[in-house]
Every structure is written in structure tokens, then in C-alpha cells.
Design an enzyme around this catalytic site. Structure first.
Site, PDB file in Angstrom:
ATOM      1  N   MET A 107      -3.881  -7.032  -6.995  1.00 14.20           N
ATOM      2  CA  MET A 107      -3.277  -8.023  -7.883  1.00 14.20           C
ATOM      3  C   MET A 107      -4.302  -8.985  -8.494  1.00 14.20           C
ATOM      4  O   MET A 107      -4.145 -10.202  -8.426  1.00 14.20           O
ATOM      5  CB  MET A 107      -2.187  -8.789  -7.123  1.00 14.20           C
ATOM      6  CG  MET A 107      -1.028  -7.898  -6.721  1.00 14.20           C
ATOM      7  SD  MET A 107      -0.404  -6.901  -8.102  1.00 14.20           S
ATOM      8  CE  MET A 107       1.140  -6.333  -7.451  1.00 14.20           C
ATOM      9  N   ARG A 108      -5.339  -8.405  -9.080  1.00 11.64           N
ATOM     10  CA  ARG A 108      -6.360  -9.207  -9.759  1.00 11.64           C
ATOM     11  C   ARG A 108      -6.806  -8.480 -11.008  1.00 11.64           C
ATOM     12  O   ARG A 108      -6.774  -7.245 -11.051  1.00 11.64           O
ATOM     13  CB  ARG A 108      -7.598  -9.376  -8.875  1.00 11.64           C
ATOM     14  CG  ARG A 108      -7.380 -10.254  -7.703  1.00 11.64           C
ATOM     15  CD  ARG A 108      -8.567 -10.309  -6.762  1.00 11.64           C
ATOM     16  NE  ARG A 108      -8.162 -11.115  -5.634  1.00 11.64           N
ATOM     17  CZ  ARG A 108      -8.245 -12.438  -5.599  1.00 11.64           C
ATOM     18  NH1 ARG A 108      -8.794 -13.100  -6.593  1.00 11.64           N
ATOM     19  NH2 ARG A 108      -7.795 -13.104  -4.564  1.00 11.64           N
ATOM     20  N   GLY A 160       0.785  -1.239   0.000  1.00 11.24           N
ATOM     21  CA  GLY A 160       0.000   0.000   0.000  1.00 11.24           C
ATOM     22  C   GLY A 160       0.810   1.278   0.000  1.00 11.24           C
ATOM     23  O   GLY A 160       0.325   2.310   0.467  1.00 11.24           O
ATOM     24  N   SER A 161       2.029   1.252  -0.559  1.00 10.44           N
ATOM     25  CA  SER A 161       2.796   2.504  -0.565  1.00 10.44           C
ATOM     26  C   SER A 161       2.175   3.529  -1.517  1.00 10.44           C
ATOM     27  O   SER A 161       2.247   4.739  -1.268  1.00 10.44           O
ATOM     28  CB  SER A 161       4.263   2.259  -0.898  1.00 10.44           C
ATOM     29  OG  SER A 161       4.434   1.924  -2.248  1.00 10.44           O
ATOM     30  N   ASN A 162       1.557   3.072  -2.590  1.00 14.24           N
ATOM     31  CA  ASN A 162       0.845   4.020  -3.469  1.00 14.24           C
ATOM     32  C   ASN A 162      -0.381   4.598  -2.765  1.00 14.24           C
ATOM     33  O   ASN A 162      -0.671   5.794  -2.892  1.00 14.24           O
ATOM     34  CB  ASN A 162       0.451   3.337  -4.781  1.00 14.24           C
ATOM     35  CG  ASN A 162       1.602   3.318  -5.779  1.00 14.24           C
ATOM     36  OD1 ASN A 162       1.963   4.351  -6.340  1.00 14.24           O
ATOM     37  ND2 ASN A 162       2.192   2.148  -5.983  1.00 14.24           N
ATOM     38  N   ASN A 186      -5.436   2.476 -12.700  1.00  9.42           N
ATOM     39  CA  ASN A 186      -4.451   1.518 -12.210  1.00  9.42           C
ATOM     40  C   ASN A 186      -3.055   2.093 -12.415  1.00  9.42           C
ATOM     41  O   ASN A 186      -2.838   2.892 -13.328  1.00  9.42           O
ATOM     42  CB  ASN A 186      -4.566   0.205 -12.990  1.00  9.42           C
ATOM     43  CG  ASN A 186      -3.588  -0.844 -12.490  1.00  9.42           C
ATOM     44  OD1 ASN A 186      -3.398  -1.023 -11.290  1.00  9.42           O
ATOM     45  ND2 ASN A 186      -2.932  -1.542 -13.411  1.00  9.42           N
ATOM     46  N   ILE A 206      -9.623  -7.040 -13.106  1.00 13.90           N
ATOM     47  CA  ILE A 206     -10.938  -6.526 -12.689  1.00 13.90           C
ATOM     48  C   ILE A 206     -12.046  -7.139 -13.548  1.00 13.90           C
ATOM     49  O   ILE A 206     -11.956  -7.185 -14.779  1.00 13.90           O
ATOM     50  CB  ILE A 206     -10.959  -4.984 -12.808  1.00 13.90           C
ATOM     51  CG1 ILE A 206      -9.877  -4.375 -11.909  1.00 13.90           C
ATOM     52  CG2 ILE A 206     -12.323  -4.424 -12.440  1.00 13.90           C
ATOM     53  CD1 ILE A 206     -10.002  -4.700 -10.444  1.00 13.90           C
ATOM     54  N   HIS A 228       0.880   0.798 -13.109  1.00 13.91           N
ATOM     55  CA  HIS A 228       1.629  -0.387 -13.524  1.00 13.91           C
ATOM     56  C   HIS A 228       3.120  -0.034 -13.578  1.00 13.91           C
ATOM     57  O   HIS A 228       3.493   1.006 -14.116  1.00 13.91           O
ATOM     58  CB  HIS A 228       1.145  -0.846 -14.904  1.00 13.91           C
ATOM     59  CG  HIS A 228       1.848  -2.079 -15.358  1.00 13.91           C
ATOM     60  ND1 HIS A 228       1.570  -3.321 -14.818  1.00 13.91           N
ATOM     61  CD2 HIS A 228       2.851  -2.268 -16.249  1.00 13.91           C
ATOM     62  CE1 HIS A 228       2.371  -4.213 -15.371  1.00 13.91           C
ATOM     63  NE2 HIS A 228       3.151  -3.600 -16.235  1.00 13.91           N
TER      64      HIS A 228
HETATM   65  C1  GAR Z   1       3.471  -1.228  -7.345  1.00  7.82           C
HETATM   66  O1  GAR Z   1       4.789  -1.272  -7.845  1.00  7.82           O
HETATM   67  C2  GAR Z   1       2.477  -1.289  -8.474  1.00  7.82           C
HETATM   68  O2  GAR Z   1       2.897  -0.606  -9.620  1.00  7.82           O
HETATM   69  C3  GAR Z   1       2.410  -2.761  -8.731  1.00  7.82           C
HETATM   70  O3  GAR Z   1       2.428  -3.341  -7.460  1.00  7.82           O
HETATM   71  C4  GAR Z   1       3.148  -2.506  -6.581  1.00  7.82           C
HETATM   72  C5  GAR Z   1       2.279  -2.226  -5.383  1.00  7.82           C
HETATM   73  O4  GAR Z   1       2.996  -1.524  -4.413  1.00  7.82           O
HETATM   74  N1  GAR Z   1       1.240  -3.115  -9.459  1.00  7.82           N
HETATM   75  C6  GAR Z   1       1.224  -4.090 -10.375  1.00  7.82           C
HETATM   76  O5  GAR Z   1       2.185  -4.759 -10.646  1.00  7.82           O
HETATM   77  C7  GAR Z   1      -0.113  -4.289 -11.052  1.00  7.82           C
HETATM   78  N2  GAR Z   1       0.044  -5.177 -12.160  1.00  7.82           N
HETATM   79  P1  GAR Z   1       2.266  -0.814  -3.210  1.00  7.82           P
HETATM   80  O6  GAR Z   1       1.342  -1.866  -2.586  1.00  7.82           O
HETATM   81  O7  GAR Z   1       3.357  -0.427  -2.277  1.00  7.82           O
HETATM   82  O8  GAR Z   1       1.499   0.358  -3.744  1.00  7.82           O
END
Ligand code: GAR
Length: 214
Positions: A90-91, A12-14, A107, A93, A109
């Protein structure tokens, strides 16, 4: 004020970067709910720390993919969510949620789409040997990472880079461009022409690429 619903599966850093932008007064939005498919997601701790309503929904409790996404759509609509934010969810949609929120799901990526969609975008970039990579914020359609691109940020890949070091660099960019994309949306500056996103009055580099010197 834009009502957001965040879907996250892990760290969840984003999610945190969006919370930070809101708290700093740079993003006129409110996170109405965090929904997670993982009871151990660290994103839940972040929600608790910031007094954000959260819910764990177990996909295994649903008889089909569609019924799981119908439930998510119902929860988001009940919270009057206007824009759905996938933050490491990570699914793929399902259609019921896409139909409930057409071009209203974003999203992030960790690669420059359309290169390296799916899981492990950073690892695929390293293995392929690209010299530039980055991240992409896009609207979600029924494909895997195929929806209209909103903004991208690029970074050079050095010969010494590993999957981890590249992931770290890209993550820093993610934390800049995801809140930025949401801000553009909140400001009503995103227009869709076919699958091409036009951003009104965008000045930075004039090409939607942010290239911070890291
Ligand atoms: C992030 O790097 C995001 O871009 C990636 O998962 C990580 C989640 O980090 N998403 C994908 O790969 C989607 N296909 P976070 O939980 O720290 O935000």
C-alpha cells in the site's frame, strides 16, 4: 524458472495464490523473498508456513522515500529477483526501485483501470454506480496505477452489492489473473508496444478479459 520478489503490506491472499500456483506446478517460478513494510502483516505468517525468506523493512528508519526504495532494490537485486510482485503493497513505488526494475514490477488493482485508481477501488466503484467492475494486473510506472495493463477480469455489479461483497467477488478474480499474468511473463509472451501490452498466442476470449462465471 523465474525468480520473484513479493512486496506486501497486509493479508497476503494474492501472495498465497501465487504460492499455490507454484506449489501446484502451474507456475515455473520461485519466490526468493517477501518484503513487508508492516511487522503485523499476515503475509509474514504465510511466508513462514511455506519456508519463504522474508524481511520487514521499516520505512520510518529511512531519511527519505528514495533511500527506502534504494534499500528495497538492493535487497531484491541481492536475491537475484527478476520480477517484482506488488501484492497489496500500500505505497506508491519510488523511482529508485522503478529504475532498478523497469517494466519488471507488476501490481494488482481491485478495479478496471483507468477507473478508480488509488485506495478503495471497490468502494469507489460501488459509490459511482458502475455496473461492471473487476481487477487489473499492470506494470508499475511512476504514476499511481497508471502503468501498462497486462490483463483484466470483469464482473457485473448487482444492485445488492456492498463494498464487502464486491471486494470478495473481485478478490476471487484477482487470485486467478495475477498468477496468470506472471505465467505469461515467465513464458516470455508479454510484449510492450508503447504503453500497450501484447500477449503472444493468447486465445482466451482473444481480448485479455477473463470472465469466469462466479
Ligand atoms: C487486494 O484486493 C489488492 O487488489 C489491493 O489490496 C488487496 C490486498 O489483498 N490492492 C490495492 O488496492 C492497491 N492499490 P491481499 O493482501 O489479500 O492480497
Amino acid at each position: 524458472m523465474l525468480n520473484l520478489g513479493v512486496l506486501a503490506s497486509g493479508r497476503g491472499s494474492n501472495f498465497q495464490s501465487i504460492i499455490n500456483e507454484i506449489n501446484a506446478g502451474r507456475l515455473d517460478a520461485k519466490i526468493k523473498i517477501l518484503i513487508t513494510d508492516n511487522p503485523n502483516a499476515y503475509a509474514i505468517q504465510r511466508a513462514k508456513q511455506h519456508g519463504i525468506n522474508w524481511m520487514y523493512v521499516n520505512p520510518k528508519e529511512f531519511s527519505s522515500k528514495d533511500s527506502f526504495y534504494e534499500k528495497l532494490a538492493d535487497l531484491l537485486i541481492a536475491e537475484e529477483v527478476e520480477l517484482v510482485i506488488l501484492a497489496g503493497f500500500m505505497r506508491i513505488i519510488g523511482k529508485p526501485l522503478i529504475d532498478a526494475y523497469p517494466m519488471k514490477i507488476m501490481n494488482i488493482h481491485p478495479a478496471l483501470l483507468p477507473s478508480f485508481p488509488g485506495l478503495h477501488g471497490q468502494k469507489k466503484a460501488i459509490q459511482y454506480g458502475v455496473k461492471i467492475s473487476g481487477c487489473t494486473v499492470h506494470f508499475v510506472d511512476e504514476g499511481m496505477d497508471t502503468g501498462p495493463i497486462i490483463i483484466q477480469a470483469a464482473i457485473s455489479v448487482s444492485p445488492e452489492d456492498t463494498e464487502q461483497s464486491l471486494s470478495d467477488k473481485i478478490l476471487q478474480l484477482e487470485h486467478k489473473i495475477y498468477p496468470e499474468a506472471i505465467r505469461l511473463y515467465q513464458q516470455g509472451r508479454i510484449r510492450l508496444e508503447g504503453r500497450v501490452v501484447k500477449i503472444l498466442d493468447y486465445v482466451e476470449n482473444n481480448n485479455y478479459i477473463i470472465n469466469p462465471r462466479l
